[in-house]
Design a protein around this motif. Structure first.
Motif, PDB file in Angstrom:
ATOM      1  N   ASN A   8      -5.846  -2.824   0.374  1.00 52.11           N
ATOM      2  CA  ASN A   8      -5.885  -3.430   1.708  1.00 52.11           C
ATOM      3  C   ASN A   8      -5.950  -4.957   1.683  1.00 52.11           C
ATOM      4  O   ASN A   8      -6.273  -5.571   2.686  1.00 52.11           O
ATOM      5  N   LYS A   9      -5.656  -5.559   0.529  1.00 50.01           N
ATOM      6  CA  LYS A   9      -5.660  -7.033   0.444  1.00 50.01           C
ATOM      7  C   LYS A   9      -4.254  -7.558   0.168  1.00 50.01           C
ATOM      8  O   LYS A   9      -3.483  -6.931  -0.560  1.00 50.01           O
ATOM      9  N   SER A  10      -3.974  -8.730   0.698  1.00 52.98           N
ATOM     10  CA  SER A  10      -2.708  -9.385   0.405  1.00 52.98           C
ATOM     11  C   SER A  10      -2.639  -9.739  -1.075  1.00 52.98           C
ATOM     12  O   SER A  10      -3.572 -10.317  -1.623  1.00 52.98           O
ATOM     13  N   PRO A  11      -1.505  -9.434  -1.744  1.00 50.80           N
ATOM     14  CA  PRO A  11      -1.359  -9.760  -3.162  1.00 50.80           C
ATOM     15  C   PRO A  11      -1.190 -11.266  -3.382  1.00 50.80           C
ATOM     16  O   PRO A  11      -1.233 -11.728  -4.515  1.00 50.80           O
ATOM     17  N   PHE A  12      -0.996 -12.014  -2.289  1.00 45.04           N
ATOM     18  CA  PHE A  12      -0.833 -13.463  -2.420  1.00 45.04           C
ATOM     19  C   PHE A  12      -2.183 -14.171  -2.493  1.00 45.04           C
ATOM     20  O   PHE A  12      -2.269 -15.351  -2.769  1.00 45.04           O
ATOM     21  N   GLN A  13      -3.269 -13.407  -2.236  1.00 49.41           N
ATOM     22  CA  GLN A  13      -4.595 -13.996  -2.298  1.00 49.41           C
ATOM     23  C   GLN A  13      -5.518 -13.299  -3.295  1.00 49.41           C
ATOM     24  O   GLN A  13      -6.397 -13.933  -3.864  1.00 49.41           O
ATOM     25  N   LYS A  14      -5.311 -11.998  -3.503  1.00 53.85           N
ATOM     26  CA  LYS A  14      -6.216 -11.227  -4.372  1.00 53.85           C
ATOM     27  C   LYS A  14      -5.408 -10.418  -5.383  1.00 53.85           C
ATOM     28  O   LYS A  14      -4.223 -10.163  -5.178  1.00 53.85           O
ATOM     29  N   ASN A  15      -6.078  -9.968  -6.444  1.00 56.27           N
ATOM     30  CA  ASN A  15      -5.367  -9.236  -7.498  1.00 56.27           C
ATOM     31  C   ASN A  15      -5.435  -7.717  -7.339  1.00 56.27           C
ATOM     32  O   ASN A  15      -5.045  -6.988  -8.248  1.00 56.27           O
ATOM     33  N   ASP A  16      -5.934  -7.234  -6.202  1.00 63.00           N
ATOM     34  CA  ASP A  16      -6.171  -5.790  -6.053  1.00 63.00           C
ATOM     35  C   ASP A  16      -4.913  -4.944  -6.275  1.00 63.00           C
ATOM     36  O   ASP A  16      -4.982  -3.908  -6.919  1.00 63.00           O
ATOM     37  N   LEU A  17      -3.774  -5.400  -5.730  1.00 63.55           N
ATOM     38  CA  LEU A  17      -2.550  -4.598  -5.883  1.00 63.55           C
ATOM     39  C   LEU A  17      -2.164  -4.516  -7.357  1.00 63.55           C
ATOM     40  O   LEU A  17      -1.887  -3.422  -7.868  1.00 63.55           O
ATOM     41  N   ALA A  18      -2.169  -5.660  -8.047  1.00 62.62           N
ATOM     42  CA  ALA A  18      -1.791  -5.666  -9.466  1.00 62.62           C
ATOM     43  C   ALA A  18      -2.743  -4.799 -10.270  1.00 62.62           C
ATOM     44  O   ALA A  18      -2.332  -4.016 -11.128  1.00 62.62           O
ATOM     45  N   SER A  19      -4.047  -4.919  -9.989  1.00 59.21           N
ATOM     46  CA  SER A  19      -5.035  -4.133 -10.716  1.00 59.21           C
ATOM     47  C   SER A  19      -4.829  -2.646 -10.435  1.00 59.21           C
ATOM     48  O   SER A  19      -4.840  -1.817 -11.350  1.00 59.21           O
ATOM     49  N   CYS A  20      -4.622  -2.302  -9.184  1.00 51.83           N
ATOM     50  CA  CYS A  20      -4.384  -0.909  -8.812  1.00 51.83           C
ATOM     51  C   CYS A  20      -3.164  -0.365  -9.536  1.00 51.83           C
ATOM     52  O   CYS A  20      -3.220   0.702 -10.149  1.00 51.83           O
ATOM     53  N   LEU A  21      -2.054  -1.106  -9.476  1.00 56.39           N
ATOM     54  CA  LEU A  21      -0.815  -0.613 -10.097  1.00 56.39           C
ATOM     55  C   LEU A  21      -0.988  -0.418 -11.598  1.00 56.39           C
ATOM     56  O   LEU A  21      -0.434   0.515 -12.177  1.00 56.39           O
ATOM     57  N   SER A  22      -1.786  -1.287 -12.229  1.00 52.01           N
ATOM     58  CA  SER A  22      -1.935  -1.166 -13.683  1.00 52.01           C
ATOM     59  C   SER A  22      -2.917  -0.052 -14.077  1.00 52.01           C
ATOM     60  O   SER A  22      -3.027   0.293 -15.241  1.00 52.01           O
ATOM     61  N   HIS A  23      -3.636   0.508 -13.081  1.00 53.79           N
ATOM     62  CA  HIS A  23      -4.553   1.616 -13.373  1.00 53.79           C
ATOM     63  C   HIS A  23      -4.077   2.941 -12.769  1.00 53.79           C
ATOM     64  O   HIS A  23      -4.763   3.953 -12.883  1.00 53.79           O
ATOM     65  N   ALA A  24      -2.937   2.924 -12.109  1.00 52.38           N
ATOM     66  CA  ALA A  24      -2.436   4.150 -11.466  1.00 52.38           C
ATOM     67  C   ALA A  24      -1.546   4.914 -12.438  1.00 52.38           C
ATOM     68  O   ALA A  24      -0.735   4.323 -13.148  1.00 52.38           O
ATOM     69  N   SER A  25      -1.706   6.231 -12.460  1.00 54.02           N
ATOM     70  CA  SER A  25      -0.871   7.077 -13.306  1.00 54.02           C
ATOM     71  C   SER A  25       0.455   7.355 -12.605  1.00 54.02           C
ATOM     72  O   SER A  25       0.579   7.162 -11.385  1.00 54.02           O
ATOM     73  N   ASP A  26       1.435   7.832 -13.361  1.00 51.91           N
ATOM     74  CA  ASP A  26       2.764   8.073 -12.795  1.00 51.91           C
ATOM     75  C   ASP A  26       2.740   9.125 -11.678  1.00 51.91           C
ATOM     76  O   ASP A  26       3.551   9.081 -10.764  1.00 51.91           O
ATOM     77  N   ALA A  27       1.798  10.061 -11.767  1.00 57.48           N
ATOM     78  CA  ALA A  27       1.723  11.122 -10.757  1.00 57.48           C
ATOM     79  C   ALA A  27       1.030  10.648  -9.477  1.00 57.48           C
ATOM     80  O   ALA A  27       0.992  11.367  -8.478  1.00 57.48           O
ATOM     81  N   ASP A  28       0.485   9.442  -9.498  1.00 57.93           N
ATOM     82  CA  ASP A  28      -0.308   8.937  -8.370  1.00 57.93           C
ATOM     83  C   ASP A  28       0.573   8.340  -7.277  1.00 57.93           C
ATOM     84  O   ASP A  28       1.755   8.056  -7.485  1.00 57.93           O
ATOM     85  N   ALA A  29      -0.062   8.128  -6.122  1.00 60.41           N
ATOM     86  CA  ALA A  29       0.586   7.400  -5.036  1.00 60.41           C
ATOM     87  C   ALA A  29      -0.265   6.187  -4.693  1.00 60.41           C
ATOM     88  O   ALA A  29      -1.494   6.224  -4.814  1.00 60.41           O
ATOM     89  N   VAL A  30       0.391   5.104  -4.304  1.00 60.57           N
ATOM     90  CA  VAL A  30      -0.305   3.893  -3.863  1.00 60.57           C
ATOM     91  C   VAL A  30       0.128   3.625  -2.425  1.00 60.57           C
ATOM     92  O   VAL A  30       1.322   3.595  -2.131  1.00 60.57           O
ATOM     93  N   LEU A  31      -0.858   3.462  -1.529  1.00 59.60           N
ATOM     94  CA  LEU A  31      -0.556   3.178  -0.126  1.00 59.60           C
ATOM     95  C   LEU A  31      -1.142   1.822   0.249  1.00 59.60           C
ATOM     96  O   LEU A  31      -2.343   1.588   0.106  1.00 59.60           O
ATOM     97  N   MET A  32      -0.270   0.933   0.713  1.00 59.29           N
ATOM     98  CA  MET A  32      -0.719  -0.393   1.142  1.00 59.29           C
ATOM     99  C   MET A  32      -1.048  -0.353   2.629  1.00 59.29           C
ATOM    100  O   MET A  32      -0.216   0.094   3.434  1.00 59.29           O
ATOM    101  N   ILE A  33      -2.259  -0.771   2.986  1.00 65.25           N
ATOM    102  CA  ILE A  33      -2.695  -0.765   4.392  1.00 65.25           C
ATOM    103  C   ILE A  33      -3.284  -2.140   4.734  1.00 65.25           C
ATOM    104  O   ILE A  33      -3.505  -2.972   3.854  1.00 65.25           O
ATOM    105  N   GLU A  34      -3.576  -2.355   6.017  1.00 61.66           N
ATOM    106  CA  GLU A  34      -4.182  -3.617   6.487  1.00 61.66           C
ATOM    107  C   GLU A  34      -3.423  -4.800   5.861  1.00 61.66           C
ATOM    108  O   GLU A  34      -2.198  -4.784   5.809  1.00 61.66           O
ATOM    109  N   ASP A  35      -4.118  -5.839   5.368  1.00 60.80           N
ATOM    110  CA  ASP A  35      -3.408  -6.986   4.787  1.00 60.80           C
ATOM    111  C   ASP A  35      -2.679  -6.626   3.491  1.00 60.80           C
ATOM    112  O   ASP A  35      -1.885  -7.419   2.974  1.00 60.80           O
TER     113      ASP A  35
END
Lengths: 100, 130, 142
Positions: A8-35
């Motif tokens: 829920n954070k903008s990737p232009f300000q925080k690293n949450d998306l990058a961190s999430c993607l690097s810890h997600a398995s291939d069978a997982d889903a990632v949903l971006m919400i809010e910012d």
């Protein structure tokens, strides 16, 4: 076992998306919400990280619309869902991991 | 399916409470059961009945109270987090020697064990926060 | 399904995600309060420390000058509550200029091994942590 991750954070300000993607398995889903939905814009570093990731990536359409980001700006490989899709994704996976 | 929902931010400053509300409403609409909504951190501030938002804005606390009434939702405010932030029910106000309470309809104050229990009993726990 | 399913009640794998630094915000402290309460529920508990969460475990925290309570000693009590799996991500440490030597010495007594004292901190790579996360039933985030 598979997990739905939400970001829920903008990737232009925080690293949450990058961190999430690097810890997600291939069978997982990632949903971006809010910012977090700003991560869905094509042609950005975030879009490159998304296309390199193994997980399936979604973005919440109502949060995009609220922010004036039209769907033609969305990177390839990112699917737009509504709250109905959010609930379905949560039900389809074994656990939900919110990257707060 | 049984859902548990956690709200970790207060109303208005952060979108978390709005997102949690939309998610909960949709889960109920799809016929799922929401066994508990747990309010933690600044999320406890969603449970005060004293908010007065402008008339053209959504009333977040009323929305939660209304949803709880319609669906018999169990909305729990964490007692430790609530005490730090001045959210009190009648019993707590009396016990702490305070001259007023402010808990809104449909919310109840209880311990963190209710959060763990929601994690155990729900099929999915979905957290909204910062 | 988790391996720990038993008759008369199920044991779930609970993962507490710690990705935020202490003191600047209250999340780390209130997350620890949940872990301490949750320990009474006899679930299979793990904690992950990644991103800025690794800063929660540094030794020599001294909060006298900021007027806040130093809650880092509470991590040392986790072993007594049977919370013995603290996964710390190596890459997160390295990215922040830290090594395992900068962290508190956290131990537990292993009841299955004649109460031998063992380290609670498990240094794992990002890929190893990814595998641990994939195996959880409930993920708590703060």
């Amino acid at each position: 076992m598979s997990i739905l991750h939400t970001v829920n954070k903008s990737p232009f300000q925080k690293n949450d998306l990058a961190s999430c993607l690097s810890h997600a398995s291939d069978a997982d889903a990632v949903l971006m919400i809010e910012d977090g939905v700003y991560g869905a814009i094509k042609g950005t570093k975030a879009a490159a990280q998304i296309s390199a990731a193994g997980a399936t990536v979604f973005v919440l359409g109502v949060d995009l619309a609220a922010r004036g980001i039209s769907e033609d700006k969305i990177a390839d490989g990112v699917s737009v869902v509504g709250y109905d899709g959010f609930v379905k994704l949560a039900a389809e996976h074994n656990a939900v991991n919110s990257w707060l | 399916m049984k859902f548990g929902v956690v709200v970790n931010e207060g109303p208005y400053t952060h979108q978390a409470s709005d997102s949690a509300y939309q998610f909960t409403k949709e889960a109920l609409a799809q016929g799922h059961e929401v066994i508990r909504v747990f309010f933690y951190h600044d999320g406890v501030n969603n449970g005060t009945r004293l908010t007065v938002p402008p008339g053209d804005d959504r009333h977040i606390q009323n929305n939660w109270s209304q949803l709880a009434k319609e669906h018999n939702l169990d909305m729990v405010v964490c007692i430790a987090a609530a005490q730090r932030r001045g959210i009190l029910d009648e019993n707590e106000a009396k016990r702490q020697g305070k001259d007023a309470d402010n808990i809104a309809d449909g919310f109840r104050i209880s311990g963190l064990g209710q959060l763990i229990e929601a994690g155990i009993q729900a099929d999915r726990l979905v957290t909204f926060g910062d | 399904m988790s391996e720990g399913m038993e008759e008369g009640g199920s044991i779930k794998k609970f993962m507490y995600m710690n990705r935020k630094a202490p003191y600047g915000t209250i999340y780390a402290l209130e997350a620890l309060e949940v872990v301490l309460i949750g320990a009474a529920f006899d679930q299979d508990v793990s904690l992950a420390f990644l991103d800025d969460g690794v800063f929660q475990l540094t030794k020599d925290q001294d909060t006298k000058g900021i007027g806040m309570k130093n809650f880092s000693p509470a991590f040392k009590a986790l072993g007594d509550y049977d919370v013995t799996k603290l996964y710390v991500e190596k890459e997160s440490l390295e990215e922040r200029g830290l090594t395992a030597d900068d962290l508190m010495d956290l131990v537990y007594e292993d009841e299955d091994d004649d109460w031998a004292e063992k380290p609670s901190i498990r240094l794992v790579s990002r890929d190893e942590l990814k595998a641990v996360l994939a195996d959880q039933d409930v993920i708590m985030s703060f």
